[in-house]
Write a protein that holds these residues in place. Structure first.
Motif, PDB file in Angstrom:
ATOM      1  N   PRO A  53     -42.967 -41.189   1.526  1.00 41.84           N
ATOM      2  CA  PRO A  53     -42.294 -42.259   2.280  1.00 41.84           C
ATOM      3  C   PRO A  53     -42.030 -41.910   3.739  1.00 41.84           C
ATOM      4  CG  PRO A  53     -40.713 -41.094   0.919  1.00 41.84           C
ATOM      5  CD  PRO A  53     -42.056 -40.524   0.575  1.00 41.84           C
ATOM      6  N   LEU A  54     -42.144 -40.623   4.093  1.00 42.36           N
ATOM      7  CA  LEU A  54     -41.712 -40.212   5.431  1.00 42.36           C
ATOM      8  C   LEU A  54     -42.851 -40.178   6.450  1.00 42.36           C
ATOM      9  CD1 LEU A  54     -39.246 -37.345   4.435  1.00 42.36           C
ATOM     10  CD2 LEU A  54     -38.655 -39.591   5.362  1.00 42.36           C
ATOM     11  N   VAL A  55     -44.085 -40.224   5.949  1.00 37.73           N
ATOM     12  CA  VAL A  55     -45.207 -40.118   6.878  1.00 37.73           C
ATOM     13  C   VAL A  55     -45.403 -41.449   7.607  1.00 37.73           C
ATOM     14  CG1 VAL A  55     -47.707 -39.868   7.059  1.00 37.73           C
ATOM     15  CG2 VAL A  55     -46.399 -38.324   5.599  1.00 37.73           C
ATOM     16  N   SER A  56     -45.424 -41.370   8.955  1.00 34.21           N
ATOM     17  CA  SER A  56     -45.736 -42.564   9.740  1.00 34.21           C
ATOM     18  C   SER A  56     -46.166 -42.093  11.125  1.00 34.21           C
ATOM     19  CB  SER A  56     -44.508 -43.471   9.860  1.00 34.21           C
ATOM     20  OG  SER A  56     -43.602 -42.899  10.766  1.00 34.21           O
ATOM     21  N   ALA A  57     -46.485 -43.042  12.004  1.00 32.68           N
ATOM     22  CA  ALA A  57     -46.925 -42.673  13.345  1.00 32.68           C
ATOM     23  C   ALA A  57     -45.737 -42.452  14.285  1.00 32.68           C
ATOM     24  CB  ALA A  57     -47.854 -43.746  13.901  1.00 32.68           C
ATOM     25  N   ALA A  58     -44.520 -42.692  13.784  1.00 37.49           N
ATOM     26  CA  ALA A  58     -43.346 -42.532  14.641  1.00 37.49           C
ATOM     27  C   ALA A  58     -43.252 -41.088  15.131  1.00 37.49           C
ATOM     28  CB  ALA A  58     -42.084 -42.907  13.861  1.00 37.49           C
ATOM     29  N   PRO A  59     -42.738 -40.877  16.331  1.00 42.33           N
ATOM     30  CA  PRO A  59     -42.736 -39.534  16.919  1.00 42.33           C
ATOM     31  C   PRO A  59     -41.904 -38.522  16.129  1.00 42.33           C
ATOM     32  CG  PRO A  59     -41.563 -41.103  18.317  1.00 42.33           C
ATOM     33  CD  PRO A  59     -42.260 -41.904  17.272  1.00 42.33           C
ATOM     34  N   TRP A  60     -40.937 -38.988  15.358  1.00 41.34           N
ATOM     35  CA  TRP A  60     -40.081 -38.051  14.606  1.00 41.34           C
ATOM     36  C   TRP A  60     -40.654 -37.730  13.237  1.00 41.34           C
ATOM     37  CZ3 TRP A  60     -39.274 -40.664  10.216  1.00 41.34           C
ATOM     38  CH2 TRP A  60     -39.294 -42.062  10.282  1.00 41.34           C
ATOM     39  N   SER A  61     -41.770 -38.368  12.875  1.00 42.04           N
ATOM     40  CA  SER A  61     -42.207 -38.335  11.482  1.00 42.04           C
ATOM     41  C   SER A  61     -42.488 -36.932  10.954  1.00 42.04           C
ATOM     42  CB  SER A  61     -43.436 -39.214  11.295  1.00 42.04           C
ATOM     43  OG  SER A  61     -43.857 -39.147   9.964  1.00 42.04           O
ATOM     44  N   LEU A  62     -43.290 -36.146  11.669  1.00 36.54           N
ATOM     45  CA  LEU A  62     -43.645 -34.821  11.142  1.00 36.54           C
ATOM     46  C   LEU A  62     -42.432 -33.900  11.038  1.00 36.54           C
ATOM     47  CD1 LEU A  62     -45.792 -32.929  10.020  1.00 36.54           C
ATOM     48  CD2 LEU A  62     -46.264 -32.199  12.342  1.00 36.54           C
ATOM     49  N   PRO A  63     -41.650 -33.772  12.136  1.00 35.72           N
ATOM     50  CA  PRO A  63     -40.465 -32.906  12.004  1.00 35.72           C
ATOM     51  C   PRO A  63     -39.547 -33.371  10.878  1.00 35.72           C
ATOM     52  CG  PRO A  63     -40.786 -33.549  14.280  1.00 35.72           C
ATOM     53  CD  PRO A  63     -41.792 -34.317  13.476  1.00 35.72           C
ATOM     54  N   ALA A  64     -39.354 -34.692  10.773  1.00 40.88           N
ATOM     55  CA  ALA A  64     -38.452 -35.211   9.746  1.00 40.88           C
ATOM     56  C   ALA A  64     -39.001 -34.908   8.362  1.00 40.88           C
ATOM     57  CB  ALA A  64     -38.256 -36.713   9.932  1.00 40.88           C
ATOM     58  N   THR A  65     -40.300 -35.105   8.173  1.00 41.05           N
ATOM     59  CA  THR A  65     -40.901 -34.838   6.864  1.00 41.05           C
ATOM     60  C   THR A  65     -40.698 -33.377   6.468  1.00 41.05           C
ATOM     61  OG1 THR A  65     -42.583 -36.471   7.407  1.00 41.05           O
ATOM     62  CG2 THR A  65     -43.021 -35.049   5.521  1.00 41.05           C
ATOM     63  N   LEU A  66     -41.024 -32.497   7.425  1.00 41.13           N
ATOM     64  CA  LEU A  66     -40.890 -31.073   7.120  1.00 41.13           C
ATOM     65  C   LEU A  66     -39.446 -30.724   6.797  1.00 41.13           C
ATOM     66  CD1 LEU A  66     -43.203 -29.434   9.823  1.00 41.13           C
ATOM     67  CD2 LEU A  66     -43.667 -29.846   7.403  1.00 41.13           C
ATOM     68  N   PHE A  67     -38.528 -31.251   7.620  1.00 41.41           N
ATOM     69  CA  PHE A  67     -37.132 -30.889   7.442  1.00 41.41           C
ATOM     70  C   PHE A  67     -36.585 -31.435   6.116  1.00 41.41           C
ATOM     71  CE2 PHE A  67     -32.625 -31.907   7.743  1.00 41.41           C
ATOM     72  CZ  PHE A  67     -32.120 -30.632   7.949  1.00 41.41           C
ATOM     73  N   VAL A  68     -36.802 -32.725   5.905  1.00 37.48           N
ATOM     74  CA  VAL A  68     -36.229 -33.361   4.717  1.00 37.48           C
ATOM     75  C   VAL A  68     -36.772 -32.717   3.445  1.00 37.48           C
ATOM     76  CG1 VAL A  68     -36.111 -35.495   3.371  1.00 37.48           C
ATOM     77  CG2 VAL A  68     -35.743 -35.551   5.841  1.00 37.48           C
ATOM     78  N   ALA A  69     -38.099 -32.529   3.407  1.00 41.80           N
ATOM     79  CA  ALA A  69     -38.690 -31.997   2.181  1.00 41.80           C
ATOM     80  C   ALA A  69     -38.236 -30.568   1.925  1.00 41.80           C
ATOM     81  CB  ALA A  69     -40.213 -32.069   2.263  1.00 41.80           C
ATOM     82  N   THR A  70     -38.197 -29.747   2.977  1.00 34.62           N
ATOM     83  CA  THR A  70     -37.786 -28.364   2.798  1.00 34.62           C
ATOM     84  C   THR A  70     -36.323 -28.297   2.371  1.00 34.62           C
ATOM     85  OG1 THR A  70     -39.297 -27.836   4.576  1.00 34.62           O
ATOM     86  CG2 THR A  70     -37.827 -26.090   3.868  1.00 34.62           C
ATOM     87  N   ALA A  71     -35.500 -29.104   3.046  1.00 31.62           N
ATOM     88  CA  ALA A  71     -34.079 -29.089   2.728  1.00 31.62           C
ATOM     89  C   ALA A  71     -33.849 -29.570   1.298  1.00 31.62           C
ATOM     90  CB  ALA A  71     -33.310 -29.963   3.717  1.00 31.62           C
ATOM     91  N   ALA A  72     -34.582 -30.619   0.913  1.00 31.24           N
ATOM     92  CA  ALA A  72     -34.386 -31.154  -0.439  1.00 31.24           C
ATOM     93  C   ALA A  72     -34.817 -30.132  -1.485  1.00 31.24           C
ATOM     94  CB  ALA A  72     -35.170 -32.447  -0.611  1.00 31.24           C
ATOM     95  N   ALA A  73     -35.935 -29.459  -1.242  1.00 32.44           N
ATOM     96  CA  ALA A  73     -36.390 -28.441  -2.198  1.00 32.44           C
ATOM     97  C   ALA A  73     -35.389 -27.292  -2.256  1.00 32.44           C
ATOM     98  CB  ALA A  73     -37.778 -27.933  -1.814  1.00 32.44           C
ATOM     99  N   GLY A  74     -34.862 -26.910  -1.068  1.00 32.17           N
ATOM    100  CA  GLY A  74     -33.862 -25.843  -1.024  1.00 32.17           C
ATOM    101  C   GLY A  74     -32.618 -26.232  -1.797  1.00 32.17           C
ATOM    102  N   LEU A  75     -32.206 -27.487  -1.634  1.00 28.58           N
ATOM    103  CA  LEU A  75     -31.014 -27.978  -2.333  1.00 28.58           C
ATOM    104  C   LEU A  75     -31.254 -27.987  -3.842  1.00 28.58           C
ATOM    105  CD1 LEU A  75     -28.210 -29.088  -1.619  1.00 28.58           C
ATOM    106  CD2 LEU A  75     -29.180 -31.392  -1.853  1.00 28.58           C
ATOM    107  N   ALA A  76     -32.449 -28.443  -4.225  1.00 35.06           N
ATOM    108  CA  ALA A  76     -32.780 -28.438  -5.657  1.00 35.06           C
ATOM    109  C   ALA A  76     -32.751 -27.014  -6.185  1.00 35.06           C
ATOM    110  CB  ALA A  76     -34.154 -29.067  -5.886  1.00 35.06           C
TER     111      ALA A  76
END
Lengths: 287, 236, 343
Positions: free
Chosen positions: C76-99
């Protein structure tokens, strides 16, 4: 929720719990005797189910003939695993056994995939009759399967209680060095344990085929159930595991009155996982 | 022919060289006591003979038959027995089952009734879980197991440690009786008094080697006890 | 002399691994870049497993779950928006870390084999649930990421195994491996690690080994999750097969062969084994059979390499030596440690 539906689901739960208990019994025996956590135990159950399904569907054999064949075939397979792997893992770090049996799990599941394909196999029950009581219609085969599982439990209990090898199988986990010094032929006892564990897992698989079908990945959910049961029952406490297996079946039955089959399985596992959280070493544990 | 013969036995634990070339011949009907300081290798010696020690070199014969290469359970079925304080009973089996587990390993066991004639103390506890008995009673269960298998060489590792004096006397008595019936006994014991009372010969083990041997009288008169063990109150 | 030869060989092997990872895709074609990309992704997963086993002391069969979580969150996080890649990396890593933090909180409290068993149970429960939630996960058919590009601070990076995405994945991996190597050479780390091996001793020194293990387990989960994100971006497709216990077992094999508890081990294991399985899969599609057989052989006959790590760590406190020895050397040095009483 109608009473008759709850009864139906609870009966299903008991049937499943009894079948599960004979699988868990073997897992517990192998752990008790050899200290090995057999990650491939679910695959043995799967092997029994696939063996039965293929012999019935492709070779056209009768179910009642196939049942002992599948059990013996898996018993022999486990005997071979004992010689090739379990014996080499004894007295070593538990991680060695875990990794080796993980390898067996991958190998077995995928060998069956290669030989039999990924399509689920379904098998007609050998008994089509339906029993009507308390307002429900219950398939007679499931009761028979539960009865066979129960008889198996009793037979194993009698074996452990009254035979020489049964006595030794109870003795060895209590004091390994003493067992050796006493002259108990430990390798032979281990081999018989492995064969018995394979026999019961194969039998359980064949018994379950007319109810749940057979598929090369069916071992994985069974191994999870077995592990839950064996951990909560207390590692090495055989009858504790049997009690918890039936409880797991009942809990799953209760959930399936309101949830889909898969979700009730997930919910039942999660419920018992909570038990593990509070009792990390089981409720009937002794060590 | 010797009941048990060791020739140049060596044992290792990791990098440590625990037994350094031990020779011993044990005749049927004799009791040989081994004494030595803690860490001299006494327990390792018995475990090495039994086949419980991982790295062992040298020759071992039981009535002329080589034991090398046999696992502990096969050595036990050949007539070798080890009693040790850290493994007395199968705690959750009854006393009867403890004996039956041993009896089932041999072709012609001594009937359990006859075992009970030798050790009548076990009769009242016959159907109790062995783990619930006292230490002394558990030691009697261990002896009973070895009686029923008609062991030919009995090794005892500190058989009386932590036991009451009355039981100690009783165990000494049973061991003497076994020796009279041609069993060879190898005894490792801190209780110097018991050792001297029942041993035919005594060996002193120091740093993995036998440094002296003799009859109990020779050991005492030669002042060997003071020299090797620092014991001055030797029994008379 | 012998020791020096080995350490020269090890250094050469490590340099070769990094060089291969950073240079090969420049020289080779699209297919090889895809090939290397998969190895980069697998190395993340293998490092995650190794951190968990060697430092959090949890033999985990559930790291594919963290990997899969990262992969699914990318959808759901991939898009052409300028924040997309950093946000994807951050959210996914943080979520996996939290899990990892949540599941680890239970696992570090368990004793003996129970943590491992719990990871198997969790793996199969989650896979079961994910397979039945087809509306969310797409089941075994999976979900497709339709975006062609992903925004990265004003740039638009092509999805799939593109050159840019490859280096975005490979450079952090190299940084992770080298960073770990440097960290493992510090004295503080060696002390911390030694103490974490022995909870009783740790408590006596007023050191909370359990908390330390928990943090490391969460970190190992986050690293597996990061690998999952890159996997999703490269494949543009995620299915429940990324959650399978078989994937975890693959990661275990890589780490075990390369050398557990070593900075370069998991990476070297991937570089050695992955190409072999790929070649074999051209002729024989049931590769997991062979992976299983190799795992059996490795654990039975090179058990000391697999297991010896923990014990050699204890050994290291008495005889400090370079902590980055690869498995083959560790195996020979553990003789004495392995013979010592285990309890």
């Amino acid at each position: 929720m109608a009473f008759d539906q709850i009864l139906f689901e609870l009966l299903n739960g008991v049937v499943w719990g009894l079948i599960l208990s004979i699988i868990a019994l073997g897992l517990g025996l192998i752990y008790g005797l050899m200290g090995i956590i057999n990650l491939a135990h679910g695959s043995l159950y799967m092997a029994g189910a696939m063996c039965a399904a293929l012999l019935i569907n492709r070779a056209g054999l009768d179910f009642w003939l196939v049942l002992p064949i599948a059990a013996v075939a898996v018993g022999l397979l486990t005997l071979a695993l004992n010689t090739a792997i379990f014996e080499r893992v004894l007295h070593r770090d538990p991680a060695v056994g875990l990794l080796a049996t993980a390898g067996v799990f991958l190998t077995l599941d995928n060998t069956v995939l290669a030989l039999a394909g990924a399509d689920p196999q379904s098998v007609m029950p050998p008994i089509f009759d339906v029993l009507e009581f308390a307002g429900i219609y219950y398939p007679v085969y499931r009761l028979v399967a539960a009865g066979i599982a129960l008889l198996t439990l009793i037979a194993v209990a009698l074996f452990l209680r009254f035979t020489r090898y049964g006595l030794w199988m109870r003795a060895v986990p209590q004091a390994r060095d003493l067992a050796a010094v006493t002259g108990i032929p430990i390798l032979k006892v281990n081999a018989i344990t492995a064969a018995l564990a394979g026999l019961t897992a194969g039998l359980a698989g064949a018994l379950a085929t007319p109810i749940s079908g057979a598929h090369f990945q069916m071992g994985l959910s069974v191994i999870a159930a077995c592990f839950i049961v064996v951990v909560i029952g207390g590692m090495g406490n055989l009858w504790g595991a049997v009690v918890v297996a039936i409880a797991l079946g009942l809990i799953r039955g209760l959930y399936s009155t309101v949830l889909s089959p898969t979700w009730s399985e997930v919910a039942a596992f999660s419920t018992l996982l909570c038990v593990i959280y509070f009792k990390p070493n089981g409720i009937f544990g002794r060590r | 022919m010797a009941a048990l013969e060791l020739r140049h036995l060596n044992a290792f634990y990791g990098k440590a060289h625990i037994l350094q070339g031990v020779d011993l011949a044990l005749e049927p009907g004799t009791v040989v006591g081994v004494i030595g300081r803690n860490g001299a290798g006494k327990t390792t010696l018995l475990r090495a003979i039994m086949g419980l020690q991982a790295r062992v070199e040298g020759e071992l014969e039981l009535f002329g038959a080589p034991l090398t290469g046999l696992a502990a359970d096969a050595r036990a079925r050949a007539g070798l027995a080890l009693m040790s304080q850290d493994m007395r009973v199968f705690p959750e089996l009854t006393v009867e089952e403890n004996c039956r587990a041993a009896a089932a390993t041999v072709r012609e066991p001594l009937p359990l009734e006859q075992v009970l004639e030798v050790i009548p103390e076990l009769k009242p506890h016959w159907r109790r879980a062995a783990g619930r008995l006292s230490g002394g009673q558990q030691q009697l269960v261990a002896i009973a197991r070895n009686l029923t298998v008609r062991c030919r060489v009995l090794m005892l590792d500190e058989p009386t440690e932590g036991l009451m004096p009355s039981i100690v006397t009783r165990i000494g008595e049973i061991v003497r009786r076994l020796a009279e019936s041609q069993v060879a006994v190898l005894l490792v014991e801190q209780n110097v008094e018991l050792t001297f009372a029942i041993s035919t010969r005594i060996h002193i083990l120091e740093k993995g080697r036998f440094v002296a041997e003799g009859t109990p009288r020779e050991i005492v008169s030669g002042g060997l006890l003071e020299r090797y063990l620092g014991v001055s109150d030797a029994p008379h | 002399m012998h020791r020096n030869a080995i350490s020269t060989l090890v250094n050469a092997l490590q340099a070769a691994a990094v060089g291969l990872l950073l240079l090969a895709p420049l020289l080779a074609g699209d297919y090889w870049r895809f090939f290397f990309f998969q190895m980069v992704v697998m190395a993340y997963l293998a490092i995650g497993f190794d951190l968990s086993y060697s430092y959090a002391r949890i033999l985990s069969f559930m790291h594919a779950l963290f990997f899969g979580l990262g992969a699914y969150l990318a959808v759901p996080l991939v898009s052409a928006a300028p924040w997309s890649l950093p946000a994807t990396l951050f959210v996914a890593t943080a979520a996996a870390g939290l899990a990892g933090l949540v599941s680890g909180a239970v696992l570090v409290r368990m004793e003996n084999h129970n943590p491992t068993i719990a990871t198997v149970i969790l793996s199969s429960i989650v896979l079961l649930a994910a397979n039945s939630m087809t509306s969310v996960t797409g089941g075994e058919d999976g979900l497709i990421i339709h975006a062609r590009t992903i925004g990265f601070l004003g740039l638009e990076i092509g999805m799939g195994p593109t050159m840019a995405l490859y280096y975005l994945a490979a450079i952090p991996l190299v940084a992770l491996v080298v960073g770990r190597l440097l960290l493992q050479r510090t004295e503080t780390w060696m002390l911390v690690r030694a103490v974490a091996q022995n909870e009783t001793r740790a408590r006596q020194l007023g050191f909370d080994a359990r908390a330390w293990r928990l943090i490391l387990f969460a970190a190992s989960a986050a690293i597996a999750g990061l690998g999952g994100v890159f996997y999703a971006l490269m494949m543009q497709h995620v299915s429940t097969s990324s959650l399978e216990v078989g994937l975890s077992i693959n990661a275990i094999l890589y780490a075990a062969i390369g050398g557990l508890g070593t900075a370069f081990g998991p990476l070297v294991g991937v570089l050695l084994i992955y190409p072999i399985t790929e070649v074999i899969s051209l002729y024989f599609i049931y590769v997991p059979i062979l992976v299983g057989l190799v795992l059996i052989i490795v654990s039975l006959f090179f058990g000391r390499g697999v297991i010896g790590t923990l014990r050699s760590l204890e050994d290291q406190t008495d005889h400090p030596r370079a902590p980055d020895n690869p498995a083959p050397e560790a195996m020979t040095h553990d003789e004495a440690a392995a013979g010592a009483p285990s309890r």
